[in-house]
Design a protein around this motif. Structure first.
Motif, short mmCIF file in Angstrom:
data_model
loop_
_atom_site.label_atom_id
_atom_site.label_comp_id
_atom_site.label_asym_id
_atom_site.label_seq_id
_atom_site.Cartn_x
_atom_site.Cartn_y
_atom_site.Cartn_z
N ARG B 71 0.88 -1.17 0.00
CA ARG B 71 0.00 0.00 0.00
C ARG B 71 0.91 1.21 0.00
NH1 ARG B 71 -3.17 0.16 4.88
NH2 ARG B 71 -4.39 1.79 3.90
N PRO B 72 1.29 1.71 -1.18
CA PRO B 72 2.24 2.82 -1.23
C PRO B 72 1.68 4.09 -0.59
CG PRO B 72 1.34 2.38 -3.40
CD PRO B 72 0.83 1.31 -2.52
N VAL B 73 2.61 4.93 -0.15
CA VAL B 73 2.22 6.20 0.49
C VAL B 73 2.03 7.26 -0.59
CG1 VAL B 73 2.86 7.95 2.19
CG2 VAL B 73 3.50 5.56 2.55
N LEU B 74 0.88 7.91 -0.54
CA LEU B 74 0.49 8.84 -1.59
C LEU B 74 0.20 10.21 -0.99
CD1 LEU B 74 -0.35 8.73 -4.67
CD2 LEU B 74 -2.65 8.26 -3.88
N ASP B 75 0.54 11.26 -1.73
CA ASP B 75 0.14 12.61 -1.33
C ASP B 75 -0.66 13.20 -2.49
OD1 ASP B 75 -0.25 14.92 0.03
OD2 ASP B 75 1.87 15.44 0.26
N VAL B 76 -1.63 14.03 -2.16
CA VAL B 76 -2.46 14.65 -3.19
C VAL B 76 -2.20 16.15 -3.17
CG1 VAL B 76 -4.80 14.92 -4.10
CG2 VAL B 76 -4.21 12.87 -2.82
N GLU B 77 -1.69 16.64 -4.26
CA GLU B 77 -1.44 18.08 -4.40
C GLU B 77 -2.73 18.76 -4.86
OE1 GLU B 77 1.57 20.42 -4.65
OE2 GLU B 77 1.65 19.09 -2.92
N PRO B 78 -3.09 19.92 -4.33
CA PRO B 78 -4.29 20.60 -4.83
C PRO B 78 -4.17 20.88 -6.33
CG PRO B 78 -3.52 21.65 -2.83
CD PRO B 78 -2.47 20.65 -3.23
N PRO B 138 10.36 14.32 15.87
CA PRO B 138 10.39 14.54 14.42
C PRO B 138 11.31 13.54 13.71
CG PRO B 138 11.05 16.52 15.65
CD PRO B 138 10.95 15.42 16.63
N GLY B 139 11.12 13.41 12.42
CA GLY B 139 12.00 12.55 11.62
C GLY B 139 11.54 11.12 11.51
N GLN B 140 10.27 10.85 11.87
CA GLN B 140 9.79 9.46 11.81
C GLN B 140 8.64 9.27 10.82
OE1 GLN B 140 9.69 7.51 15.90
NE2 GLN B 140 9.45 9.66 16.40
N GLN B 141 8.25 10.36 10.19
CA GLN B 141 7.06 10.25 9.32
C GLN B 141 7.37 9.48 8.03
OE1 GLN B 141 5.12 13.98 8.59
NE2 GLN B 141 4.35 14.12 10.68
N SER B 142 6.31 8.88 7.48
CA SER B 142 6.45 8.15 6.21
C SER B 142 6.71 9.13 5.08
CB SER B 142 5.17 7.38 5.91
OG SER B 142 4.95 6.41 6.89
N ALA B 143 7.45 8.64 4.09
CA ALA B 143 7.74 9.49 2.92
C ALA B 143 6.76 9.15 1.80
CB ALA B 143 9.16 9.22 2.45
N ALA B 144 6.26 10.19 1.13
CA ALA B 144 5.35 9.96 0.00
C ALA B 144 6.13 9.31 -1.14
CB ALA B 144 4.76 11.29 -0.46
N GLN B 145 5.60 8.19 -1.65
CA GLN B 145 6.26 7.51 -2.77
C GLN B 145 5.67 7.95 -4.11
OE1 GLN B 145 5.27 4.01 -0.18
NE2 GLN B 145 6.75 3.05 -1.55
N MET B 146 4.44 8.42 -4.05
CA MET B 146 3.76 8.88 -5.27
C MET B 146 2.98 10.14 -4.93
SD MET B 146 1.95 5.36 -6.38
CE MET B 146 2.87 3.86 -6.66
N PHE B 147 2.68 10.93 -5.93
CA PHE B 147 1.77 12.05 -5.68
C PHE B 147 0.84 12.27 -6.88
CE2 PHE B 147 3.57 15.46 -8.25
CZ PHE B 147 4.90 15.06 -8.42
N LEU B 148 -0.32 12.79 -6.53
CA LEU B 148 -1.34 13.09 -7.53
C LEU B 148 -1.37 14.59 -7.75
CD1 LEU B 148 -4.61 11.20 -6.56
CD2 LEU B 148 -3.67 11.35 -8.85
#
Lengths: 140, 200
Positions: B71-78, B138-148
Motif C-alpha cells: 500500500r504505497p504512500v500517496l500525497d495529493v497536491e491541490p 520529528p524525523g519518523q514520518q512516512s515518505a510519499a512515494q507517489m503524488f497526484l
C-alpha cells in the motif's frame, strides 16, 4: 347558469393541468447484479422510460481487487435521449457502501444507439451493484 | 348571480397573488445531483469528476503494477485552477483523497498539514506536559512515494444569446522515485446556456 358551469369547468381543468405538470416521475429502470452468483434483476418501474431504453447486456469483472460492472443500454427511439444514471454498491449484508460518493452521471444516447456504462466498487467489500437510470426531468 | 361568483373568483385570485408575494425566500433541500442551473461549474460536476477520477485510478493496470501487494504512500497536491471561475480546488482534492483512502489501496500523507505536525511535536517536546518517553519525535514520518496532481482548464465561447462553456479536469499520478507517470486521465464537461429573448 350554463356560463357558470363553463367557468367552473375551466378552473377545474386548469387546476388539474397544474397538478399534472407538477408531478414528475422519478422512478426509472434499475439493474441489480450479484457479483458472487451472477444473478441479475432488471426492474422497469417507469413505463415511459421502458419505452425509451432497454437493458441489452450486463457483464462484470474484477480489477485490483474491486468488482466492476458494465451495463449496455439500448435506445429504442430515433431521437437523442438524455438520461441520468448512477451505479451504487452494496456489501454482502445488503448495506449500501458510501452512498454519497456515487453520483448521478449524465448519459446522452443517439437515436437507436447503444451505450455501455461502467461502475467500479468503492471498496473491496462491494459485491452487489445496482444501476439506476432515470429521466433527465427527474433531476430536481 | 354571475357577478357574485366572479367577485368571489376575483378575490380568490387576488388572495393567491398576495400570499405569493411573501418576502421570505422559499428554501428547500434538494438532491446533491440536481439538474444544471447555469453553464458554470456546479457541485454536481465536481462530484462526478471526483468519482470518475477515483474509479479510473483504482482500475488502471499501470497503477496495479506499481502498487503490487503493498500500500504505497500517496500525497495529493491541490489541482491548479486555470479558469476565471473561483473553484475550491483543495475541497476537490480532499474528496478525491477520501475516496481513494476508502478503497484501501493506498496510505496517505498530507504535506499541507506539516506545519501543524511541527507545532504538536514542538509542544510535546517543550511545554513539559507530555511524558517524554511517549512524545512523538520529528524525523519518523512516512515518505510519499507517489503524488497526484492536475489542473482545471476552461474554454468559453459566446455567440449571440448562447454561451458554450467547456471545462477539463486533467490529473496525473507520478512515481517520485522513478519520475514516471503511472496514470493520467481527464474529465470533460461541456455546458450550454441560452439567455431568454426578453428580460434582464
Amino acid at each position: 347558469m350554463s356560463r357558470v358551469k363553463g367557468v367552473l369547468a375551466a378552473v377545474a381543468l386548469a387546476a388539474g393541468l397544474a397538478a399534472l405538470t407538477g408531478c414528475v416521475e422519478t422512478a426509472g429502470t434499475s439493474v441489480t447484479t450479484d457479483h458472487l452468483t451472477g444473478n441479475t434483476l432488471v426492474l422497469e418501474d417507469s413505463t415511459r422510460l421502458r419505452d425509451q431504453i432497454q437493458v441489452l447486456r450486463v457483464n462484470y469483472d474484477e480489477v485490483n481487487g474491486l468488482k466492476r460492472v458494465h451495463v449496455t443500454l439500448q435506445s429504442t427511439k430515433h431521437r437523442r435521449l438524455r438520461m441520468h444514471y448512477r451505479i451504487s454498491w452494496f456489501d454482502a449484508n445488503g448495506m449500501e457502501i458510501d452512498p454519497s460518493t456515487k453520483t448521478y452521471r449524465g448519459l446522452i444516447i443517439e437515436g437507436r444507439d447503444s451505450m455501455t456504462v461502467t461502475g467500479l466498487a468503492n471498496s473491496p467489500a462491494g459485491v452487489t451493484s445496482k444501476l439506476r437510470v432515470r429521466d433527465l426531468e427527474a433531476a430536481d | 348571480m354571475n357577478k357574485g361568483l366572479f367577485a368571489i373568483l376575483g378575490m380568490g385570485f387576488a388572495a393567491a397573488l398576495i400570499t405569493g408575494c411573501a418576502t421570505t425566500p422559499a428554501t428547500r433541500e434538494v438532491a446533491l445531483d440536481r439538474a444544471p442551473i447555469t453553464s458554470k461549474l456546479e457541485p454536481q460536476d465536481v462530484r462526478r469528476t471526483v468519482e470518475k477520477m477515483a474509479e479510473s485510478l483504482l482500475s488502471a493496470p499501470g497503477v496495479r503494477e506499481a502498487v503490487g501487494g503493498n500500500r504505497p504512500v500517496l500525497d495529493v497536491e491541490p489541482l491548479k485552477n486555470r479558469t476565471t471561475q473561483h473553484v475550491d480546488m483543495v475541497s476537490i482534492t480532499d474528496s478525491l483523497r477520501m475516496q481513494l483512502l476508502r478503497s484501501g489501496m493506498f496510505r496517505f500523507v498530507d504535506k499541507s498539514t506539516a506545519g501543524t505536525d511541527i507545532e504538536f511535536m514542538d509542544a510535546q517536546a517543550n511545554l513539559g506536559l507530555t511524558d517524554q518517553k511517549k512524545a512523538i519525535k520529528p524525523g519518523q514520518q512516512s515518505a510519499a512515494q507517489m503524488f497526484l496532481t492536475g489542473a482545471l482548464t476552461e474554454m468559453k465561447t459566446q455567440v449571440g444569446r448562447t454561451t458554450d462553456q467547456y471545462f477539463k479536469f486533467s490529473m496525473v499520478l507520478k512515481d517520485l522515485r522513478s519520475g514516471e507517470l503511472l496514470w493520467a486521465d481527464e474529465q470533460e464537461i461541456r455546458k450550454e446556456s441560452t439567455r431568454p429573448r426578453m428580460g434582464f
